[in-house]
Motif scaffolding. Structure first.
Motif, mmCIF file in Angstrom:
data_model
loop_
_atom_site.group_PDB
_atom_site.id
_atom_site.type_symbol
_atom_site.label_atom_id
_atom_site.label_comp_id
_atom_site.label_asym_id
_atom_site.label_seq_id
_atom_site.Cartn_x
_atom_site.Cartn_y
_atom_site.Cartn_z
ATOM 1 N N PRO A 322 0.806 -1.221 0.000
ATOM 2 C CA PRO A 322 0.000 0.000 0.000
ATOM 3 C C PRO A 322 0.841 1.275 0.000
ATOM 4 N N LYS A 323 2.019 1.245 0.623
ATOM 5 C CA LYS A 323 2.886 2.426 0.603
ATOM 6 C C LYS A 323 3.354 2.729 -0.816
ATOM 7 N N ARG A 324 3.685 1.690 -1.571
ATOM 8 C CA ARG A 324 4.076 1.886 -2.970
ATOM 9 C C ARG A 324 2.900 2.449 -3.772
ATOM 10 N N SER A 325 1.718 1.910 -3.530
ATOM 11 C CA SER A 325 0.529 2.377 -4.242
ATOM 12 C C SER A 325 0.276 3.856 -3.977
ATOM 13 N N LEU A 326 0.359 4.237 -2.716
ATOM 14 C CA LEU A 326 0.095 5.633 -2.341
ATOM 15 C C LEU A 326 1.144 6.574 -2.914
ATOM 16 N N ALA A 327 2.403 6.136 -2.960
ATOM 17 C CA ALA A 327 3.454 6.967 -3.533
ATOM 18 C C ALA A 327 3.189 7.220 -5.017
ATOM 19 N N CYS A 328 2.848 6.167 -5.736
ATOM 20 C CA CYS A 328 2.579 6.312 -7.163
ATOM 21 C C CYS A 328 1.360 7.202 -7.392
ATOM 22 N N HIS A 329 0.314 7.001 -6.605
ATOM 23 C CA HIS A 329 -0.894 7.821 -6.746
ATOM 24 C C HIS A 329 -0.603 9.281 -6.452
ATOM 25 N N ARG A 330 0.204 9.545 -5.456
ATOM 26 C CA ARG A 330 0.506 10.937 -5.097
ATOM 27 C C ARG A 330 1.222 11.652 -6.240
ATOM 28 N N VAL A 331 2.192 10.967 -6.859
ATOM 29 C CA VAL A 331 2.921 11.574 -7.973
ATOM 30 C C VAL A 331 2.012 11.729 -9.189
ATOM 31 N N MET A 332 1.195 10.707 -9.468
ATOM 32 C CA MET A 332 0.237 10.798 -10.577
ATOM 33 C C MET A 332 -0.699 11.980 -10.377
ATOM 34 N N SER A 333 -1.181 12.170 -9.166
ATOM 35 C CA SER A 333 -2.117 13.262 -8.878
ATOM 36 C C SER A 333 -1.459 14.619 -9.102
ATOM 37 N N ALA A 334 -0.186 14.736 -8.697
ATOM 38 C CA ALA A 334 0.537 15.994 -8.889
ATOM 39 C C ALA A 334 0.744 16.280 -10.373
ATOM 40 N N LEU A 335 1.069 15.253 -11.148
ATOM 41 C CA LEU A 335 1.243 15.434 -12.589
ATOM 42 C C LEU A 335 -0.076 15.782 -13.267
ATOM 43 N N PHE A 336 -1.151 15.161 -12.822
ATOM 44 C CA PHE A 336 -2.465 15.478 -13.390
ATOM 45 C C PHE A 336 -2.848 16.918 -13.058
ATOM 46 N N LYS A 337 -2.523 17.351 -11.851
ATOM 47 C CA LYS A 337 -2.780 18.748 -11.470
ATOM 48 C C LYS A 337 -2.005 19.692 -12.383
ATOM 49 N N SER A 338 -0.774 19.325 -12.699
ATOM 50 C CA SER A 338 0.020 20.122 -13.621
ATOM 51 C C SER A 338 -0.621 20.161 -15.001
ATOM 52 N N ALA A 339 -1.108 19.000 -15.454
ATOM 53 C CA ALA A 339 -1.764 18.938 -16.768
ATOM 54 C C ALA A 339 -2.992 19.829 -16.831
ATOM 55 N N GLU A 340 -3.744 19.861 -15.737
ATOM 56 C CA GLU A 340 -4.967 20.661 -15.697
ATOM 57 C C GLU A 340 -4.687 22.120 -15.396
ATOM 58 N N SER A 341 -3.409 22.462 -15.162
ATOM 59 C CA SER A 341 -3.010 23.841 -14.851
ATOM 60 C C SER A 341 -2.051 24.384 -15.909
ATOM 61 N N ASN A 342 -2.264 23.922 -17.156
ATOM 62 C CA ASN A 342 -1.456 24.393 -18.290
ATOM 63 C C ASN A 342 0.035 24.176 -18.098
#
Length: 348
Positions: A322-342
């Motif tokens: 679960p720690k690996r899963s959460l780490a990957c999700h956290r980075v994915m979420s940050a990248l998606f935020k970047s995508a949605e913020s031009n």
């Protein structure tokens, strides 16, 4: 360890479940007990086709079956957290498809509170080859890791598929689009290469969307401490690539069939059915000489199911997963935020 097989239930009949059920049948410490769909006739037809003894016409019915130890959840991303929590509260260990959705922290906490194992479906992490390379990196065989380059791309099979005809290309089913589905692999490979250290900041450098505003191709940069970095791209607009190159100051390791299959053989079927492969990788030295390294071929799905089932049989839950899963999700979420913020740079 108990001398029995773990009884599995499958909640949902998504395309990926066809591959997973085959792996469950082949795993030495598992047996497939039941499948559930939202309609009994659909569940029964799928059960008949895939040699599953019991079919249920609702997910709740399967969770109420006390003989089932663990569940596999290939339900859509937007629904996954709800069913992770329901399964955990029913005492079932949970193997869920990726990517994960916002709120997964709470869902994983429910698993912990109810004493059940959580693991996401990143199959390649469980292969014989991956285990060997992990040891090489940890032993310093390529020195300190400084750069990672990774990709998972393929060309959409049709215009209809590209324009929302598949779950990956319809953000109502997969909120992050192809980045969510395909990006999980290069991002997980990057974090794996860096021992799951989180980057300091990330940026989605480019994004391509289809006519229904869903990401169909993208690429980005991750910056780690002390000048280390990674780049990736993913999506359904380019030729097929499924690769990661992990570069240290004393050598490199390259995999060109990360997701599955055997080399660049063109065998796309490996993504949807049984395969035995992933038996080689490249080890390069500091002078630029590459050597092919051979390892025992395996089926990633079988390895994942057997690992998960072993955890249940020993009764010793592993919080690494679960720690690996959460780490990957956290980075994915940050990248998606970047995508949605031009393409803004996002700090973690």
């Amino acid at each position: 360890m108990e001398n029995r097989k773990i009884r599995w239930g499958i909640i949902g009949t998504a395309e990926i479940a066809t591959k997973v059920v085959a792996g469950m049948h082949d795993a030495k410490n598992a047996e497939v007990a039941a499948v559930a769909s939202r309609a009994l006739d659909r569940a029964q037809a799928w059960a008949d086709e895939h040699n599953v003894p019991q079919a249920f016409g609702s997910y709740d019915e399967l969770l109420a079956d006390d003989s089932i130890d663990a569940v596999y959840l290939p339900v859509p991303t937007a629904l996954r957290n709800e069913w992770i929590k329901k399964a955990a509260r029913a005492g079932k260990h949970v193997y869920a498809e990726k990517p994960l959705a916002d709120g997964i922290d709470d869902a994983i906490e429910v698993c912990k509170e109810n004493g059940v194992q959580f693991m996401d479906g990143t199959m390649w992490l469980h292969s014989t080859r991956t285990q060997e390379i992990e040891k090489r990196i940890a032993n310093g065989d390529i020195g300190d890791v400084r750069r990672v380059t990774s990709a998972f791309t393929f060309k959409a099979p049709s215009r209809e598929w590209y324009e929302g005809g598949n779950g990956r290309t319809d953000k109502s089913r997969e909120p992050m689009g192809c980045f969510g589905d395909q990006g999980w692999y290069p991002i997980s490979a990057t974090l794996w290469s860096y021992g799951y250290e989180l980057p300091e900041r990330v940026q989605m450098n480019f994004v391509s969307k289809n006519s229904i505003d869903t990401i169909v191709a993208c690429g980005g940069t991750l910056w780690f401490s002390n000048g280390r970095m990674a780049t990736f791209d993913a999506g359904c607009e380019l030729a097929h690539r499924s690769q990661v190159e992990t570069v240290g100051d004393a050598g490199l390791i390259r995999i060109d069939d990360l997701v599955g299959g055997q080399g660049r053989s063109g065998n796309f079927a490996a993504y949807g059915e049984r395969f035995t492969g992933s038996s080689r990788y490249i080890l390069g030295d500091v002078e630029g000489k590459d050597t092919v390294q051979e390892v025992e071929p395996c089926d990633h799905v079988v390895k994942l199911v057997e690992k998960f089932s072993d955890i249940i049989l020993t009764g010793e839950l592993e919080d690494t997963w679960p720690k690996r899963s959460l780490a990957c999700h956290r980075v994915m979420s940050a990248l998606f935020k970047s995508a949605e913020s031009n393409g803004a740079v996002v700090s973690l």
